[in-house]
Design an enzyme around this catalytic site. Sequence first.
Site, PDB file in Angstrom:
ATOM      1  N   SER A  16      -3.156  -7.797   2.594  1.00  0.00           N
ATOM      2  CA  SER A  16      -3.629  -7.660   3.977  1.00  0.00           C
ATOM      3  C   SER A  16      -4.211  -8.971   4.488  1.00  0.00           C
ATOM      4  O   SER A  16      -4.067  -9.302   5.661  1.00  0.00           O
ATOM      5  CB  SER A  16      -4.685  -6.552   4.063  1.00  0.00           C
ATOM      6  OG  SER A  16      -4.101  -5.297   3.824  1.00  0.00           O
TER       7      SER A  16
ATOM      8  N   LYS B 255     -18.137  -6.942   6.687  1.00  0.00           N
ATOM      9  CA  LYS B 255     -16.873  -7.559   7.082  1.00  0.00           C
ATOM     10  C   LYS B 255     -16.589  -7.274   8.548  1.00  0.00           C
ATOM     11  O   LYS B 255     -16.845  -6.182   9.037  1.00  0.00           O
ATOM     12  CB  LYS B 255     -15.714  -6.988   6.249  1.00  0.00           C
ATOM     13  CG  LYS B 255     -15.663  -7.437   4.823  1.00  0.00           C
ATOM     14  CD  LYS B 255     -14.415  -6.889   4.161  1.00  0.00           C
ATOM     15  CE  LYS B 255     -14.281  -7.337   2.733  1.00  0.00           C
ATOM     16  NZ  LYS B 255     -13.074  -6.779   2.105  1.00  0.00           N
TER      17      LYS B 255
ATOM     18  N   HIS C 146       0.832  -1.203   0.000  1.00  0.00           N
ATOM     19  CA  HIS C 146       0.000   0.000   0.000  1.00  0.00           C
ATOM     20  C   HIS C 146       0.869   1.257   0.000  1.00  0.00           C
ATOM     21  O   HIS C 146       0.614   2.208  -0.743  1.00  0.00           O
ATOM     22  CB  HIS C 146      -0.884   0.055   1.261  1.00  0.00           C
ATOM     23  CG  HIS C 146      -1.946  -0.972   1.341  1.00  0.00           C
ATOM     24  ND1 HIS C 146      -2.091  -1.799   2.440  1.00  0.00           N
ATOM     25  CD2 HIS C 146      -2.934  -1.305   0.483  1.00  0.00           C
ATOM     26  CE1 HIS C 146      -3.129  -2.596   2.247  1.00  0.00           C
ATOM     27  NE2 HIS C 146      -3.647  -2.328   1.063  1.00  0.00           N
TER      28      HIS C 146
ATOM     29  N   ARG D 137      -1.801  -5.949  -8.216  1.00  0.00           N
ATOM     30  CA  ARG D 137      -0.708  -6.879  -7.937  1.00  0.00           C
ATOM     31  C   ARG D 137      -0.671  -8.038  -8.927  1.00  0.00           C
ATOM     32  O   ARG D 137       0.384  -8.512  -9.303  1.00  0.00           O
ATOM     33  CB  ARG D 137      -0.839  -7.453  -6.516  1.00  0.00           C
ATOM     34  CG  ARG D 137      -0.677  -6.441  -5.416  1.00  0.00           C
ATOM     35  CD  ARG D 137      -0.979  -7.041  -4.045  1.00  0.00           C
ATOM     36  NE  ARG D 137      -2.369  -7.502  -4.015  1.00  0.00           N
ATOM     37  CZ  ARG D 137      -2.771  -8.686  -3.584  1.00  0.00           C
ATOM     38  NH1 ARG D 137      -1.918  -9.554  -3.101  1.00  0.00           N
ATOM     39  NH2 ARG D 137      -4.048  -9.025  -3.619  1.00  0.00           N
TER      40      ARG D 137
END
Length: 153
Positions: A128, A41, A17, A90
């Site tokens: 993460s 979440k 990040h 990514r």
Amino acid sequence: MKTALFPGSFDPVTKAHVDILKRSVSLFDKVYVGIGLNSTKKPFITPEKREQMLKAVFADEPRIEVIAYEGLTVEFCKQIGAAYMIRGIRTVSDFEYEKAIAQMNHALEPEIESIFIVSKPGYSSISSTIVREILKYNGDVSQFIPKEALPFL
């Protein structure tokens, strides 16, 4: 003034990040790091602690401001005056996912452009989700997390 939003959960913030943000900040006058709060979440780290963590990581960068938000990201962009949304890529699967979101966001708010920044190869495996799993079992995450964030874990 060119303003951008870099949205994410940052649960926790990773070196990947930070790399995306450091590489993008020179493109804009102001970059907001938006901690998206998702009611579906269960966060690993509280939103307040994530905000403190990100502020510590970017304390020396006056063009970066950290703020939490709820709701549609394009609506938050309008609220803060951001015409650009930064997204890190990514992997190929990240691209497919982010492309679909960018197209939906464009349909909702055509004036907001999504900017994709490809991660450096050394950061492509850092997520993460994986860092949370390591933390869950008391593993050492210091190689994946900025040193300023470690005290918050």
